[in-house]
Scaffold this active site. Sequence first.
Site, PDB file in Angstrom:
ATOM      1  CG  HIS A  48      -0.304   0.042   2.371  1.00 54.59           C
ATOM      2  ND1 HIS A  48       0.194  -1.125   3.168  1.00 54.59           N
ATOM      3  CD2 HIS A  48       0.210   1.259   3.149  1.00 54.59           C
ATOM      4  CE1 HIS A  48       0.963  -0.703   4.252  1.00 54.59           C
ATOM      5  NE2 HIS A  48       0.824   0.525   4.237  1.00 54.59           N
ATOM      6  CB  SER A  49       1.368   4.216  -1.466  1.00 58.26           C
ATOM      7  OG  SER A  49       0.163   5.084  -1.735  1.00 58.26           O
TER       8      SER A  49
END
Length: 128
Positions: A48-49
């Site tokens: 994820h970011s």
Amino acid sequence: MKIELIDIPKIENSLGNIAVIENEVIPFEIKRVYYLYDIPSSAIRGGHSHKNLQQVLIAISGSFDVVLKDGISENTITLNKPNKGLLIKNNIWRELENFSSGAVCLVLASQVFDESDYIRDFNIFLNK
């Protein structure tokens, strides 16, 4: 890419070293601390970011790789020293992999948990 290795001051002693994290070491106010442990070597964490959150990752024990992507380039950083932290600023995709036996990843975060800050789909990340 918005990443940086941070030196964490250590006090060396023949009886063992001490790593010290104080306010001036981390470039943001720490709002959340957590750690990953008992991770199978085949596991991939992260994926994820964050839109706004920044993190510092530290290999407290053992080692692991951090694969970082910004949509243009990709870097892999191996963390294996408890006196080195990896600063990951916002809008960087991260995956953690290749965990050694007994690895512990300490995470210092600039914000409390907020699901709306996550981008969990890589295609959406690329099109942001």
